[in-house]
Design a protein around this motif. Sequence first.
Motif, PDB file in Angstrom:
ATOM      1  N   ARG A 265      46.798  49.231  46.508  1.00 62.37           N
ATOM      2  CA  ARG A 265      47.595  48.010  46.427  1.00 62.37           C
ATOM      3  C   ARG A 265      47.706  47.591  44.964  1.00 62.37           C
ATOM      4  NH1 ARG A 265      46.409  42.102  49.228  1.00 62.37           N
ATOM      5  NH2 ARG A 265      48.438  41.214  48.798  1.00 62.37           N
ATOM      6  N   PRO A 266      48.856  47.736  44.345  1.00 60.21           N
ATOM      7  CA  PRO A 266      49.013  47.415  42.926  1.00 60.21           C
ATOM      8  C   PRO A 266      48.672  45.963  42.621  1.00 60.21           C
ATOM      9  CG  PRO A 266      50.906  48.642  43.744  1.00 60.21           C
ATOM     10  CD  PRO A 266      50.102  48.239  44.940  1.00 60.21           C
ATOM     11  N   ALA A 267      48.232  45.721  41.405  1.00 54.85           N
ATOM     12  CA  ALA A 267      47.823  44.373  41.000  1.00 54.85           C
ATOM     13  C   ALA A 267      48.961  43.378  41.137  1.00 54.85           C
ATOM     14  CB  ALA A 267      47.321  44.400  39.556  1.00 54.85           C
ATOM     15  N   ARG A 268      50.182  43.820  40.890  1.00 52.45           N
ATOM     16  CA  ARG A 268      51.320  42.897  40.933  1.00 52.45           C
ATOM     17  C   ARG A 268      51.518  42.304  42.322  1.00 52.45           C
ATOM     18  NH1 ARG A 268      55.221  45.353  43.664  1.00 52.45           N
ATOM     19  NH2 ARG A 268      55.280  47.639  43.731  1.00 52.45           N
ATOM     20  N   MET A 269      50.969  42.939  43.349  1.00 48.28           N
ATOM     21  CA  MET A 269      51.201  42.491  44.710  1.00 48.28           C
ATOM     22  C   MET A 269      50.363  41.281  45.095  1.00 48.28           C
ATOM     23  SD  MET A 269      51.666  46.122  46.721  1.00 48.28           S
ATOM     24  CE  MET A 269      51.982  45.316  48.282  1.00 48.28           C
ATOM     25  N   PHE A 270      49.370  40.934  44.275  1.00 49.59           N
ATOM     26  CA  PHE A 270      48.640  39.705  44.595  1.00 49.59           C
ATOM     27  C   PHE A 270      48.274  38.934  43.342  1.00 49.59           C
ATOM     28  CE2 PHE A 270      45.643  43.135  44.272  1.00 49.59           C
ATOM     29  CZ  PHE A 270      44.498  42.627  43.698  1.00 49.59           C
ATOM     30  N   LYS A 271      49.144  39.009  42.359  1.00 52.57           N
ATOM     31  CA  LYS A 271      48.909  38.322  41.100  1.00 52.57           C
ATOM     32  C   LYS A 271      49.608  36.968  41.098  1.00 52.57           C
ATOM     33  CE  LYS A 271      49.282  40.889  37.533  1.00 52.57           C
ATOM     34  NZ  LYS A 271      49.903  41.693  36.446  1.00 52.57           N
ATOM     35  N   ALA A 272      48.850  35.912  40.864  1.00 55.99           N
ATOM     36  CA  ALA A 272      49.423  34.576  40.785  1.00 55.99           C
ATOM     37  C   ALA A 272      50.011  34.339  39.394  1.00 55.99           C
ATOM     38  CB  ALA A 272      48.352  33.538  41.092  1.00 55.99           C
TER      39      ALA A 272
ATOM     40  N   VAL B 186      44.739  34.373  42.698  1.00 57.95           N
ATOM     41  CA  VAL B 186      44.180  34.918  41.465  1.00 57.95           C
ATOM     42  C   VAL B 186      45.251  35.541  40.577  1.00 57.95           C
ATOM     43  CG1 VAL B 186      41.937  35.353  42.501  1.00 57.95           C
ATOM     44  CG2 VAL B 186      43.656  37.142  42.541  1.00 57.95           C
ATOM     45  N   GLY B 187      45.076  35.359  39.272  1.00 52.87           N
ATOM     46  CA  GLY B 187      45.937  35.993  38.280  1.00 52.87           C
ATOM     47  C   GLY B 187      45.124  36.960  37.451  1.00 52.87           C
ATOM     48  N   ASP B 188      45.752  37.566  36.457  1.00 56.64           N
ATOM     49  CA  ASP B 188      45.008  38.458  35.572  1.00 56.64           C
ATOM     50  C   ASP B 188      43.971  37.673  34.777  1.00 56.64           C
ATOM     51  OD1 ASP B 188      45.851  41.015  36.083  1.00 56.64           O
ATOM     52  OD2 ASP B 188      47.644  40.836  34.846  1.00 56.64           O
TER      53      ASP B 188
ATOM     54  N   ARG C 243      40.140  30.541  42.117  1.00 54.46           N
ATOM     55  CA  ARG C 243      41.428  30.080  41.610  1.00 54.46           C
ATOM     56  C   ARG C 243      41.471  30.084  40.089  1.00 54.46           C
ATOM     57  NH1 ARG C 243      41.110  26.071  46.098  1.00 54.46           N
ATOM     58  NH2 ARG C 243      39.987  24.715  44.671  1.00 54.46           N
ATOM     59  N   LYS C 244      40.331  29.812  39.447  1.00 50.43           N
ATOM     60  CA  LYS C 244      40.355  29.667  37.987  1.00 50.43           C
ATOM     61  C   LYS C 244      39.386  30.598  37.271  1.00 50.43           C
ATOM     62  CE  LYS C 244      41.904  24.837  37.973  1.00 50.43           C
ATOM     63  NZ  LYS C 244      41.603  23.458  37.508  1.00 50.43           N
ATOM     64  N   ARG C 245      38.133  30.685  37.742  1.00 44.32           N
ATOM     65  CA  ARG C 245      37.128  31.457  37.021  1.00 44.32           C
ATOM     66  C   ARG C 245      36.206  32.203  37.980  1.00 44.32           C
ATOM     67  NH1 ARG C 245      38.200  26.719  34.413  1.00 44.32           N
ATOM     68  NH2 ARG C 245      37.082  25.641  36.079  1.00 44.32           N
ATOM     69  N   VAL C 246      35.862  33.449  37.598  1.00 48.12           N
ATOM     70  CA  VAL C 246      34.863  34.236  38.317  1.00 48.12           C
ATOM     71  C   VAL C 246      33.768  34.612  37.335  1.00 48.12           C
ATOM     72  CG1 VAL C 246      34.382  36.295  39.658  1.00 48.12           C
ATOM     73  CG2 VAL C 246      36.617  35.209  39.844  1.00 48.12           C
ATOM     74  N   TYR C 247      32.538  34.263  37.678  1.00 49.35           N
ATOM     75  CA  TYR C 247      31.383  34.602  36.853  1.00 49.35           C
ATOM     76  C   TYR C 247      30.618  35.740  37.521  1.00 49.35           C
ATOM     77  CZ  TYR C 247      32.229  30.077  34.589  1.00 49.35           C
ATOM     78  OH  TYR C 247      32.785  29.018  33.912  1.00 49.35           O
ATOM     79  N   VAL C 248      30.439  36.848  36.806  1.00 46.45           N
ATOM     80  CA  VAL C 248      29.764  38.008  37.379  1.00 46.45           C
ATOM     81  C   VAL C 248      28.580  38.399  36.491  1.00 46.45           C
ATOM     82  CG1 VAL C 248      31.896  38.850  38.415  1.00 46.45           C
ATOM     83  CG2 VAL C 248      31.220  39.657  36.153  1.00 46.45           C
ATOM     84  N   PRO C 249      27.561  39.058  37.049  1.00 54.90           N
ATOM     85  CA  PRO C 249      26.448  39.543  36.236  1.00 54.90           C
ATOM     86  C   PRO C 249      26.945  40.566  35.211  1.00 54.90           C
ATOM     87  CG  PRO C 249      25.904  39.594  38.572  1.00 54.90           C
ATOM     88  CD  PRO C 249      27.370  39.331  38.481  1.00 54.90           C
ATOM     89  N   ARG C 250      26.273  40.650  34.087  1.00 56.53           N
ATOM     90  CA  ARG C 250      26.707  41.546  33.017  1.00 56.53           C
ATOM     91  C   ARG C 250      26.745  42.997  33.476  1.00 56.53           C
ATOM     92  NH1 ARG C 250      27.201  40.236  27.955  1.00 56.53           N
ATOM     93  NH2 ARG C 250      25.970  38.333  28.286  1.00 56.53           N
ATOM     94  N   THR C 251      25.748  43.407  34.273  1.00 54.37           N
ATOM     95  CA  THR C 251      25.695  44.801  34.730  1.00 54.37           C
ATOM     96  C   THR C 251      26.896  45.149  35.605  1.00 54.37           C
ATOM     97  OG1 THR C 251      24.281  44.104  36.555  1.00 54.37           O
ATOM     98  CG2 THR C 251      23.192  44.984  34.598  1.00 54.37           C
ATOM     99  N   LEU C 252      27.339  44.184  36.406  1.00 57.28           N
ATOM    100  CA  LEU C 252      28.481  44.439  37.274  1.00 57.28           C
ATOM    101  C   LEU C 252      29.783  44.449  36.483  1.00 57.28           C
ATOM    102  CD1 LEU C 252      29.542  44.923  40.098  1.00 57.28           C
ATOM    103  CD2 LEU C 252      29.580  42.463  40.477  1.00 57.28           C
ATOM    104  N   LYS C 253      29.924  43.526  35.542  1.00 53.42           N
ATOM    105  CA  LYS C 253      31.158  43.479  34.765  1.00 53.42           C
ATOM    106  C   LYS C 253      31.349  44.782  33.975  1.00 53.42           C
ATOM    107  CE  LYS C 253      33.837  40.879  31.385  1.00 53.42           C
ATOM    108  NZ  LYS C 253      33.902  39.775  30.425  1.00 53.42           N
ATOM    109  N   ALA C 254      30.237  45.335  33.478  1.00 52.43           N
ATOM    110  CA  ALA C 254      30.342  46.566  32.713  1.00 52.43           C
ATOM    111  C   ALA C 254      30.913  47.706  33.541  1.00 52.43           C
ATOM    112  CB  ALA C 254      28.964  46.949  32.171  1.00 52.43           C
ATOM    113  N   ARG C 255      30.713  47.659  34.853  1.00 47.92           N
ATOM    114  CA  ARG C 255      31.201  48.707  35.740  1.00 47.92           C
ATOM    115  C   ARG C 255      32.603  48.418  36.280  1.00 47.92           C
ATOM    116  NH1 ARG C 255      25.814  48.747  35.776  1.00 47.92           N
ATOM    117  NH2 ARG C 255      24.696  50.681  36.239  1.00 47.92           N
ATOM    118  N   LEU C 256      33.064  47.198  36.096  1.00 50.43           N
ATOM    119  CA  LEU C 256      34.388  46.829  36.600  1.00 50.43           C
ATOM    120  C   LEU C 256      35.495  47.231  35.646  1.00 50.43           C
ATOM    121  CD1 LEU C 256      33.719  43.284  38.123  1.00 50.43           C
ATOM    122  CD2 LEU C 256      34.099  45.422  39.346  1.00 50.43           C
TER     123      LEU C 256
END
Length: 231
Positions: free
Chosen positions: A109-116, A91-93, A217-230
């Motif tokens: 664990r910083p984001a850079r440590m598992f960013k593709a 996964v990337g940003d 690998r390419k796309r993650v689709y999440v419910p709107r309520t969850l994305k708002a909290r992320l």
Amino acid sequence: HTRYWRDWSSDVCSSDLDEQFDLLVIDESQDMGWVELRCAMAMVRDGGEVWAFGDPGQAIFSGSKGVKGSALPPVWQAADEHNILDKGYRVGDPVASVAAKVLRSWYDRPARMFKADHTTELLVWDAATPPKAGLVMGYSRNNVAKAFTRWGLRQTGIVPKVAEADRELVLSTGHSAKGAEANDVYLLPWSRVAMERFEQRDPATLRLLYVMLTRARKRVYVPRTLKARLF
């Protein structure tokens, strides 16, 4: 062809092997407790090496199977030295940064440590209709079973383990999807109880969400309520 048992009085594990090995390679080591670690070490002769691979963010058990105050799996704690990968491959940003934010509540664990090198998009969907292909994950088996019914799918079972989800539509719980990856990942809407656990920063819930987000690998689709909290 090995078996082990535990002497509950001494916590000693034994093996039925007639020989020991110079090298032992362990995968998914984040799910090892002290009992499993003792059993593994019994298979290695003096001076031998143990190579353990794992991601603490995907640990199933809180506190490393009852080891209170533990931030890393026992196999890592017991090692004289350990190397942590400083770069991911899946996964990337922006998903990598979101996953890092989720994890930081219990394991920094910083984001850079598992960013593709590539981008993994974080998108919204309403889960009204099933996607044509991809990996669909629910918080629980009941969550997934309701999706079967709502979508009128003919399948009667839930896939317990997932190896590859690119060529067809696969429904699974987040736990059963550990180790899987797909170009397109879909998260089913969470129940009120599940969302409350997320809001309370429950470690098991955070780790499960981390596993779900990092299957893509390419796309993650999440419910709107969850994305708002992320964010």
